[in-house]
Write a protein that holds these residues in place. Structure first.
Motif, mmCIF file in Angstrom:
data_model
loop_
_atom_site.group_PDB
_atom_site.id
_atom_site.type_symbol
_atom_site.label_atom_id
_atom_site.label_comp_id
_atom_site.label_asym_id
_atom_site.label_seq_id
_atom_site.Cartn_x
_atom_site.Cartn_y
_atom_site.Cartn_z
ATOM 1 N N LEU A 8 58.187 17.202 -20.351
ATOM 2 C CA LEU A 8 57.926 15.995 -21.117
ATOM 3 C C LEU A 8 57.243 14.929 -20.252
ATOM 4 O O LEU A 8 56.308 14.251 -20.702
ATOM 5 N N ALA A 9 57.719 14.782 -19.009
ATOM 6 C CA ALA A 9 57.109 13.806 -18.109
ATOM 7 C C ALA A 9 55.660 14.159 -17.812
ATOM 8 O O ALA A 9 54.775 13.288 -17.818
ATOM 9 N N LEU A 10 55.398 15.437 -17.557
ATOM 10 C CA LEU A 10 54.027 15.866 -17.280
ATOM 11 C C LEU A 10 53.136 15.710 -18.510
ATOM 12 O O LEU A 10 51.985 15.263 -18.413
ATOM 13 N N ALA A 11 53.662 16.084 -19.682
ATOM 14 C CA ALA A 11 52.888 15.930 -20.915
ATOM 15 C C ALA A 11 52.590 14.461 -21.189
ATOM 16 O O ALA A 11 51.473 14.099 -21.584
ATOM 17 N N GLY A 12 53.578 13.599 -20.952
ATOM 18 C CA GLY A 12 53.370 12.165 -21.155
ATOM 19 C C GLY A 12 52.363 11.586 -20.183
ATOM 20 O O GLY A 12 51.499 10.782 -20.564
ATOM 21 N N ALA A 13 52.462 11.997 -18.905
ATOM 22 C CA ALA A 13 51.521 11.492 -17.904
ATOM 23 C C ALA A 13 50.095 11.926 -18.224
ATOM 24 O O ALA A 13 49.149 11.125 -18.146
ATOM 25 N N ALA A 14 49.920 13.206 -18.580
ATOM 26 C CA ALA A 14 48.582 13.705 -18.915
ATOM 27 C C ALA A 14 48.027 13.006 -20.152
ATOM 28 O O ALA A 14 46.849 12.636 -20.206
ATOM 29 N N THR A 15 48.885 12.805 -21.155
ATOM 30 C CA THR A 15 48.453 12.121 -22.372
ATOM 31 C C THR A 15 48.065 10.676 -22.081
ATOM 32 O O THR A 15 47.070 10.166 -22.612
ATOM 33 N N SER A 16 48.843 9.999 -21.227
ATOM 34 C CA SER A 16 48.537 8.609 -20.873
ATOM 35 C C SER A 16 47.164 8.494 -20.227
ATOM 36 O O SER A 16 46.373 7.602 -20.553
ATOM 37 N N VAL A 17 46.882 9.399 -19.281
ATOM 38 C CA VAL A 17 45.577 9.370 -18.607
ATOM 39 C C VAL A 17 44.448 9.613 -19.600
ATOM 40 O O VAL A 17 43.421 8.913 -19.598
ATOM 41 N N ALA A 18 44.628 10.620 -20.466
ATOM 42 C CA ALA A 18 43.583 10.948 -21.437
ATOM 43 C C ALA A 18 43.344 9.791 -22.409
ATOM 44 O O ALA A 18 42.192 9.415 -22.674
ATOM 45 N N LEU A 19 44.417 9.179 -22.920
ATOM 46 C CA LEU A 19 44.269 8.092 -23.879
ATOM 47 C C LEU A 19 43.695 6.837 -23.216
ATOM 48 O O LEU A 19 42.929 6.092 -23.840
ATOM 49 N N SER A 20 44.078 6.602 -21.955
ATOM 50 C CA SER A 20 43.515 5.460 -21.221
ATOM 51 C C SER A 20 42.009 5.615 -21.055
ATOM 52 O O SER A 20 41.247 4.657 -21.232
ATOM 53 N N SER A 21 41.583 6.832 -20.712
ATOM 54 C CA SER A 21 40.146 7.100 -20.570
ATOM 55 C C SER A 21 39.422 6.929 -21.896
ATOM 56 O O SER A 21 38.318 6.368 -21.957
ATOM 57 N N PHE A 22 40.037 7.399 -22.970
ATOM 58 C CA PHE A 22 39.425 7.278 -24.282
ATOM 59 C C PHE A 22 39.317 5.805 -24.694
ATOM 60 O O PHE A 22 38.331 5.381 -25.310
ATOM 61 N N THR A 23 40.330 5.010 -24.341
ATOM 62 C CA THR A 23 40.303 3.581 -24.639
ATOM 63 C C THR A 23 39.118 2.906 -23.954
ATOM 64 O O THR A 23 38.400 2.091 -24.550
ATOM 65 N N ILE A 24 38.907 3.256 -22.676
ATOM 66 C CA ILE A 24 37.771 2.699 -21.935
ATOM 67 C C ILE A 24 36.453 3.099 -22.590
ATOM 68 O O ILE A 24 35.523 2.290 -22.731
ATOM 69 N N ALA A 25 36.370 4.361 -23.016
ATOM 70 C CA ALA A 25 35.146 4.844 -23.664
ATOM 71 C C ALA A 25 34.873 4.097 -24.966
ATOM 72 O O ALA A 25 33.716 3.832 -25.317
ATOM 73 N N VAL A 26 35.925 3.740 -25.697
ATOM 74 C CA VAL A 26 35.751 3.005 -26.951
ATOM 75 C C VAL A 26 35.310 1.567 -26.689
ATOM 76 O O VAL A 26 34.467 1.007 -27.408
ATOM 77 N N VAL A 27 35.853 0.954 -25.644
ATOM 78 C CA VAL A 27 35.606 -0.468 -25.379
ATOM 79 C C VAL A 27 34.254 -0.708 -24.712
ATOM 80 O O VAL A 27 33.588 -1.717 -24.987
ATOM 81 N N LEU A 28 33.813 0.194 -23.839
ATOM 82 C CA LEU A 28 32.609 -0.034 -23.025
ATOM 83 C C LEU A 28 31.381 -0.465 -23.832
ATOM 84 O O LEU A 28 30.684 -1.411 -23.429
ATOM 85 N N PRO A 29 31.060 0.183 -24.938
ATOM 86 C CA PRO A 29 29.855 -0.222 -25.664
ATOM 87 C C PRO A 29 30.010 -1.535 -26.451
ATOM 88 O O PRO A 29 29.029 -2.031 -26.994
ATOM 89 N N ARG A 30 31.237 -2.055 -26.513
ATOM 90 C CA ARG A 30 31.500 -3.229 -27.348
ATOM 91 C C ARG A 30 31.762 -4.459 -26.487
ATOM 92 O O ARG A 30 32.897 -4.814 -26.205
ATOM 93 N N ASN A 31 30.698 -5.114 -26.046
ATOM 94 C CA ASN A 31 30.843 -6.305 -25.214
ATOM 95 C C ASN A 31 31.509 -7.454 -25.961
ATOM 96 O O ASN A 31 32.087 -8.348 -25.341
ATOM 97 N N ASP A 32 31.439 -7.432 -27.284
ATOM 98 C CA ASP A 32 32.017 -8.525 -28.056
ATOM 99 C C ASP A 32 33.540 -8.534 -28.019
ATOM 100 O O ASP A 32 34.158 -9.593 -28.196
ATOM 101 N N ILE A 33 34.161 -7.377 -27.800
ATOM 102 C CA ILE A 33 35.632 -7.330 -27.759
ATOM 103 C C ILE A 33 36.166 -6.917 -26.390
ATOM 104 O O ILE A 33 37.371 -6.939 -26.160
ATOM 105 N N ALA A 34 35.261 -6.549 -25.454
ATOM 106 C CA ALA A 34 35.698 -5.974 -24.176
ATOM 107 C C ALA A 34 36.580 -6.921 -23.383
ATOM 108 O O ALA A 34 37.623 -6.521 -22.854
ATOM 109 N N GLY A 35 36.192 -8.192 -23.293
ATOM 110 C CA GLY A 35 36.968 -9.132 -22.485
ATOM 111 C C GLY A 35 38.384 -9.303 -22.988
ATOM 112 O O GLY A 35 39.348 -9.219 -22.223
ATOM 113 N N GLY A 36 38.516 -9.536 -24.289
ATOM 114 C CA GLY A 36 39.844 -9.725 -24.859
ATOM 115 C C GLY A 36 40.708 -8.486 -24.768
ATOM 116 O O GLY A 36 41.903 -8.566 -24.479
ATOM 117 N N VAL A 37 40.106 -7.318 -24.995
ATOM 118 C CA VAL A 37 40.863 -6.064 -24.940
ATOM 119 C C VAL A 37 41.356 -5.793 -23.532
ATOM 120 O O VAL A 37 42.511 -5.403 -23.326
#
Length: 346
Positions: free
Chosen positions: A162-191
């Motif tokens: 469970l700890a390994l699955a959670g850690a791997a999921t956290s890294v993947a979702l964090s990366s995906f969050t960055i990918a979603v925010v990068l093209p959006r300068n209008d919300i990047a600062g606040g996010v």
């Protein structure tokens, strides 16, 4: 007749034990009250106690009193968010029987964060209540996903998997969050600012928005204490005692998800509070969830308040967000738990 003195001594021991726990409970309440006073008086601007009491009564006649008025909702949100995260951590550790379970480590907070970011970036989410519902949905989907992944293979959902699955999921979702925010300068600062996790922008409107969800989460979690005690005996024995294991886990998990989702919507993803607090509380009251859950709520509120005050003092005249301070506290604690438990035994 021979067993009567032994039974009396047993009852006496239980009474003394409960008396000690009650004393610790009173001490925690007093500590929390003291930290609340510190939170509204300490910061970039030091405020005299006379102005603090005047501002609390609603009389704002000076800059110092105005500063106190701004700190009051921040203090209230710190108490609510800290108690929610501490309680959610204790429930998650009880549901998974995993000493490493935590809303941050299992990826639940990051999942809630990603859901909010997607709502902002892709769907133009602007309605206030939508933030909370979206965060809760993201937290729930992530919790189910991590538990499903951790349950695969031999042995089921072991703490290590469970700890390994959670850690791997956290890294993947964090990366995906960055990918979603990068093209959006209008919300990047606040996010980016929100993702650090903090209570600096607290308002009573924000608190009123998340309070109903947190209240339901608190009630469900606290009512699950007896079921968590049964689950701690193991699934087979719990079934033998008449417990519906899946339903018990689902209800307790729902309470934790409501707490995590609503807190993340209001403060951003704050990590490690749910990991540190239950372990410290077990040293005081043991493993009985009837005592552990309320103690975790009070201790979580105290820890987040302490972290917020420390963040203001350490970085004067600026301040460190509370998410940064809890990471400094929680990361070494996490390493200590892993070493103490010995990973191969988890």
């Amino acid at each position: 007749m021979m067993g009567q003195p032994e039974s009396k001594s047993g009852l006496s021991a239980i009474y003394r034990n409960n008396l000690v726990k009650s004393a610790w409970l009173v001490a925690l309440v007093l500590l929390l009250a003291t930290l609340c006073l510190l939170s509204i008086s300490v910061g970039t601007r030091q405020v005299p106690w006379q102005d603090v009491f005047t501002a609390v009564q609603g009389q704002i006649n000076s800059v110092d009193q105005a500063a106190v008025a701004m700190r009051i909702p921040r203090t209230v949100l710190s108490v609510i968010a800290g108690s929610a995260l501490g309680l959610a951590g204790a429930v998650m550790q009880g549901v998974t029987r995993n000493p490493l379970a935590d809303p941050g480590i299992l990826g639940v907070n990051i999942g809630a964060s990603l859901a909010v970011v997607i709502g902002l970036a892709w769907f133009g989410m602007s309605v206030a209540y939508a933030y909370v519902w979206t965060a809760i949905l993201g937290a729930g989907l992530t919790a189910v996903f991590v538990y499903t992944i951790g349950s695969m293979g031999r042995g089921g959902a072991t703490p290590l998997k469970l700890a390994l699955a959670g850690a791997a999921t956290s890294v993947a979702l964090s990366s995906f969050t960055i990918a979603v925010v990068l093209p959006r300068n209008d919300i990047a600062g606040g996010v980016r600012s929100w993702q650090i996790g903090g209570v600096g922008g607290a308002t009573f409107d924000t608190i009123q928005l998340v309070l109903p969800f947190l209240a339901v989460g608190f009630v469900i979690s606290l009512l699950s204490s007896r079921k968590l005690n049964t689950l701690a005996l193991g699934d087979d024995l719990a079934v033998g005692l008449g417990e519906k294991v899946a339903l018990a886990r689902g209800m307790a998990g729902l309470g934790a998800i409501l707490l995590c989702g609503a807190t993340t919507a209001a403060c951003g993803p704050i990590g490690f509070v749910g990991l540190v607090v239950p372990h410290l509380c077990r040293l005081l009251v043991g493993v009985d969830h009837r005592w552990l859950l309320p103690f975790s709520a009070l201790s979580g509120a105290s820890l987040l308040l302490l972290a917020d005050v420390a963040g203001r003092l350490l970085a004067r005249p600026s301040e460190l967000e509370v998410g940064v301070v809890t990471a400094f506290i929680g990361a070494p604690f996490f390493i200590w738990i892993v070493r103490r438990q010995r990973v191969r035994e988890l």
